[in-house]
Design an enzyme around this catalytic site. Structure first.
Site, mmCIF file in Angstrom:
data_model
loop_
_atom_site.group_PDB
_atom_site.id
_atom_site.type_symbol
_atom_site.label_atom_id
_atom_site.label_comp_id
_atom_site.label_asym_id
_atom_site.label_seq_id
_atom_site.Cartn_x
_atom_site.Cartn_y
_atom_site.Cartn_z
ATOM 1 C CG ASP A 1 -7.009 3.159 -1.203
ATOM 2 O OD1 ASP A 1 -7.530 2.035 -1.170
ATOM 3 O OD2 ASP A 1 -7.031 3.934 -0.241
ATOM 4 C CE LYS B 1 -4.500 0.740 0.180
ATOM 5 N NZ LYS B 1 -5.527 -0.178 -0.346
HETATM 6 P P1 NAD Z 1 -13.701 7.424 -2.694
HETATM 7 O O1 NAD Z 1 -12.745 8.524 -2.412
HETATM 8 O O2 NAD Z 1 -14.272 7.296 -4.065
HETATM 9 O O3 NAD Z 1 -14.943 7.519 -1.683
HETATM 10 C C1 NAD Z 1 -14.818 7.720 -0.312
HETATM 11 C C2 NAD Z 1 -16.147 8.299 0.152
HETATM 12 O O4 NAD Z 1 -16.161 8.355 1.585
HETATM 13 C C3 NAD Z 1 -16.395 9.739 -0.319
HETATM 14 O O5 NAD Z 1 -17.729 9.866 -0.739
HETATM 15 C C4 NAD Z 1 -16.140 10.578 0.953
HETATM 16 O O6 NAD Z 1 -16.901 11.777 0.972
HETATM 17 C C5 NAD Z 1 -16.632 9.613 2.003
HETATM 18 N N1 NAD Z 1 -16.116 9.899 3.338
HETATM 19 C C6 NAD Z 1 -14.875 10.318 3.725
HETATM 20 N N2 NAD Z 1 -14.840 10.498 5.061
HETATM 21 C C7 NAD Z 1 -16.070 10.181 5.522
HETATM 22 C C8 NAD Z 1 -16.671 10.167 6.799
HETATM 23 N N3 NAD Z 1 -15.981 10.508 7.896
HETATM 24 N N4 NAD Z 1 -17.967 9.788 6.887
HETATM 25 C C9 NAD Z 1 -18.664 9.450 5.802
HETATM 26 N N5 NAD Z 1 -18.169 9.434 4.576
HETATM 27 C C10 NAD Z 1 -16.885 9.808 4.435
HETATM 28 O O7 NAD Z 1 -12.981 6.069 -2.236
HETATM 29 P P2 NAD Z 1 -13.348 4.571 -2.635
HETATM 30 O O8 NAD Z 1 -12.444 4.164 -3.722
HETATM 31 O O9 NAD Z 1 -14.806 4.425 -2.779
HETATM 32 O O10 NAD Z 1 -12.857 3.822 -1.303
HETATM 33 C C11 NAD Z 1 -13.668 3.772 -0.129
HETATM 34 C C12 NAD Z 1 -13.139 2.704 0.792
HETATM 35 O O11 NAD Z 1 -13.114 1.467 0.096
HETATM 36 C C13 NAD Z 1 -11.713 2.926 1.311
HETATM 37 O O12 NAD Z 1 -11.609 2.424 2.602
HETATM 38 C C14 NAD Z 1 -10.877 2.093 0.364
HETATM 39 O O13 NAD Z 1 -9.659 1.701 0.960
HETATM 40 C C15 NAD Z 1 -11.795 0.928 0.147
HETATM 41 N N6 NAD Z 1 -11.527 0.182 -1.077
HETATM 42 C C16 NAD Z 1 -11.637 0.760 -2.304
HETATM 43 C C17 NAD Z 1 -11.335 0.005 -3.429
HETATM 44 C C18 NAD Z 1 -11.496 0.541 -4.828
HETATM 45 O O14 NAD Z 1 -11.270 -0.213 -5.762
HETATM 46 N N7 NAD Z 1 -11.904 1.777 -5.007
HETATM 47 C C19 NAD Z 1 -10.922 -1.320 -3.299
HETATM 48 C C20 NAD Z 1 -10.834 -1.875 -2.028
HETATM 49 C C21 NAD Z 1 -11.145 -1.100 -0.925
#
Ligand code: NAD
Length: 417
Positions: free
Chosen positions: A146, A106
C-alpha cells in the site's frame, strides 16, 4: 478541514446508507460494520546509531465470510487504529463487489519511512512480519503493498514468514517481485483498473475518453500509471500533483516524462513549462475527469462545493468525505467508487495468489485481459444495480452489490467458495 471525517465512521455511515437499499436486517448490519479482529503492537528496532525506536503498528481483519482476509500494509506517519479498521472494511467490500474470494484486511506502521535507512526499514518490516506470523498465511490472511510499501517490503515479509514456518509459501503475500513469485502486471494493476473504469464510465455516459481533460491528484504508483494509460487511450492529462504540490498545463502534459522528472527530482513540481498549482486548485479544476489518487479525505465539503469535473474516479481509498459525497451526488457528478475503480490491485493480487497456488506463471497479456474482463463485467453489474434499485449513487449501488454478496455467504454458513 472541517468535516475531515474519521475514516472508520465514514465507512460505517456508507454501510448504513447502503443497507437501506437492501433487505439486510439490523443485527446482520451490526456484524457488517465492525472488524472481526484488530492486532495492535509496538515494534521496537535498533537504529543504525545503536539507539532504539518504537513504532505503533496494526493489522485489522474485517470479515472472513467469503474467504481469507486480504489487504495492504501502509507506512505513513498518520496510520492509526481507526484508519486501518476503515481500510480493512473497504477491502472486504471491494473484494465482494469484484467477486473475488477474500475477506478484507489492512495493516500499517505509523512511520515516515523517508527518515529511515534501508537497513532500519528492513529490521522494522521483519519485526512486523514476526508479530504478524500467527495471524497470516496463504489460507488465513494475505498482506500486500500500500502507500510507501512495495515489492521490497513484501519480499522481506515473505522471507521472514517462510524462515519462521520452515516452508515455502509464496502465496502468503502478494505484490512480490516477479523473481519471488510476483505476477506480471501487478505494479500497473491499480492504475489499469482506473483506466478501465474511466473508459467504461465515459461509454455509459455516451462520451469518449479520447480528448477528455484529466486531473490526477497523487502522482505515485497508482496515479502515474492511470495517467499514462489514460493518455494512451487518447485522454489529455492537464494536471497532476504530489505531496509537494501540483503542475498544470492546459495543452496536456506527457505523463511518462513527468514520471521520469519525479524519479529524478522526487516531485512533479518543476517539470517543463507548467504552471505550479496547489492540490486544492487541482481538485477544483474544470476538467472532464478528476482522479484522486493520494490519500483519504482529500475532497471535503468545501472542496466538493467547488469541484468542476463531470466524473470522478476514486483511485485512492476513501478520498471523498461522506458530506462531500452528498454534495457531489446532488450536483450530478458521477463518482465511480474506490471499491471498484482501484480494485485492479487486489484483483491482480488474487491472480498472483492463484498462480502461486498453481506454481504456474501467467503471461502479462493474460493478466491484463483477465483484469479487463473482470472490471468490465463488474461495471455492468454495478450499472444494473444502480438502475434497478433506488440507490442514489454508483457508490451506494456498489455497496448494495457487495453487502448482498457477503450476507449470502454468511447465511450459507461459511467461507466461499
Ligand atoms: P504511492 O505512495 O505510490 O503514491 C502516493 C502519492 O500521493 C505520492 O506521489 C505522494 O506524494 C502523493 N501525496 C501524498 N499526500 C498528498 C497530498 N496531500 N496531496 C497530493 N498528493 C499527495 O501510493 P499508491 O500505491 O499510488 O497509492 C495511492 C492511493 O491508492 C492510496 O490511497 C492507496 O490506498 C490506493 N491504492 C493503491 C493500490 C496499489 O496497488 N498501489 C491499490 C488500491 C488502492
Amino acid at each position: 478541514m472541517a468535516d475531515q471525517a474519521n475514516p472508520f465512521r465514514s465507512l460505517q455511515q456508507q454501510l448504513e446508507e447502503a443497507a437501506a437499499y437492501t433487505a439486510v436486517s439490523d443485527d446482520i448490519l451490526q456484524r457488517l460494520k465492525q472488524p472481526e479482529r484488530v492486532l495492535e503492537t509496538n515494534l521496537t528496532i535498533e537504529r543504525d546509531d545503536g539507539s532504539l525506536a518504537v513504532f505503533p503498528a496494526y493489522r485489522s481483519q474485517f470479515n472472513g465470510d467469503r474467504g481469507p482476509y486480504k489487504g495492504g500494509i501502509r507506512y505513513h506517519p498518520e496510520v492509526s487504529r481507526d484508519e486501518v479498521k476503515a481500510l480493512s472494511g473497504w477491502m472486504a467490500y471491494k473484494c465482494a463487489v469484484v467477486d473475488i474470494p477474500y475477506g478484507g484486511a489492512k495493516g500499517g506502521i505509523a512511520i515516515n519511512p523517508k527518515e529511515y535507512t534501508t537497513a532500519e526499514l528492513e529490521r522494522l518490516t521483519r519485526s512486523f512480519a514476526t508479530e504478524l506470523r500467527p495471524f497470516i498465511g496463504e489460507d488465513v490472511d494475505i498482506p500486500a503493498p500500500d502507500v510507501n510499501t512495495g515489492q521490497r517490503e513484501m519480499n522481506w515479509i515473505k522471507d521472514t514468514y517462510e524462515k519462521l514456518e520452515n516452508t515455502t509459501a509464496p502465496g502468503v503475500i502478494t505484490g512480490k517481485a516477479i523473481e519471488s513469485g510476483g505476477s506480471a502486471g501487478r505494479i500497473e494493476a491499480t492504475g489499469r483498473s482506473t483506466m478501465f473504469a474511466a473508459r467504461e464510465t465515459f461509454g455509459w455516459l455516451g462520451r469518449d475518453l479520447t480528448d477528455a481533460t484529466v486531473a490526477v491528484q497523487g502522482f505515485g504508483n497508482a496515479g502515474s500509471v492511470a495517467a499514462k494509460l489514460i493518455e494512451a487511450e487518447g485522454g489529455r492529462v492537464v494536471a497532476v500533483s504530489d505531496s509537494s504540490g501540483g503542475i498544470y498545463k492546459p495543452e496536456g502534459l506527457d505523463a511518462t516524462a513527468v514520471a521520469d522528472h519525479k524519479t529524478e527530482t522526487g516531485t512533479v513540481v518543476g517539470y517543463g513549462s507548467t504552471e505550479k498549482i496547489t492540490n486544492e486548485e487541482l481538485l477544483t479544476l474544470d476538467v472532464d475527469l478528476l482522479i484522486p489518487a493520494a490519500l483519504e479525505n482529500a475532497i471535503d465539503k468545501s472542496i466538493a462545493e467547488a469541484v468542476a469535473a463531470d466524473v470522478i474516479i476514486e483511485t485512492a481509498n476513501g478520498p471523498i468525505t461522506p458530506a462531500a459525497d452528498e454534495i457531489l451526488t446532488e450536483g450530478d457528478i458521477h463518482v465511480v467508487p474506490d471499491i471498484l475503480a482501484n480494485a485492479g490491485g487486489v484483483i491482480v493480487s488474487y491472480f498472483e495468489w492463484v498462480q502461486n497456488r498453481q506454481r504456474f506463471a501467467w503471461t502479462e497479456e493474460r493478466v491484463n485481459n483477465e483484469l479487463e474482463r473482470r472490471i468490465t463485467e463488474v461495471f455492468d453489474e454495478l450499472i444494473e444495480a444502480y438502475e434497478s434499485t433506488a440507490a442514489p449513487s454508483l457508490r451506494m449501488a456498489a455497496y448494495v452489490v457487495a453487502i448482498q454478496r457477503i450476507v449470502r455467504a454468511y447465511e450459507q454458513g461459511g467461507t466461499w467458495p
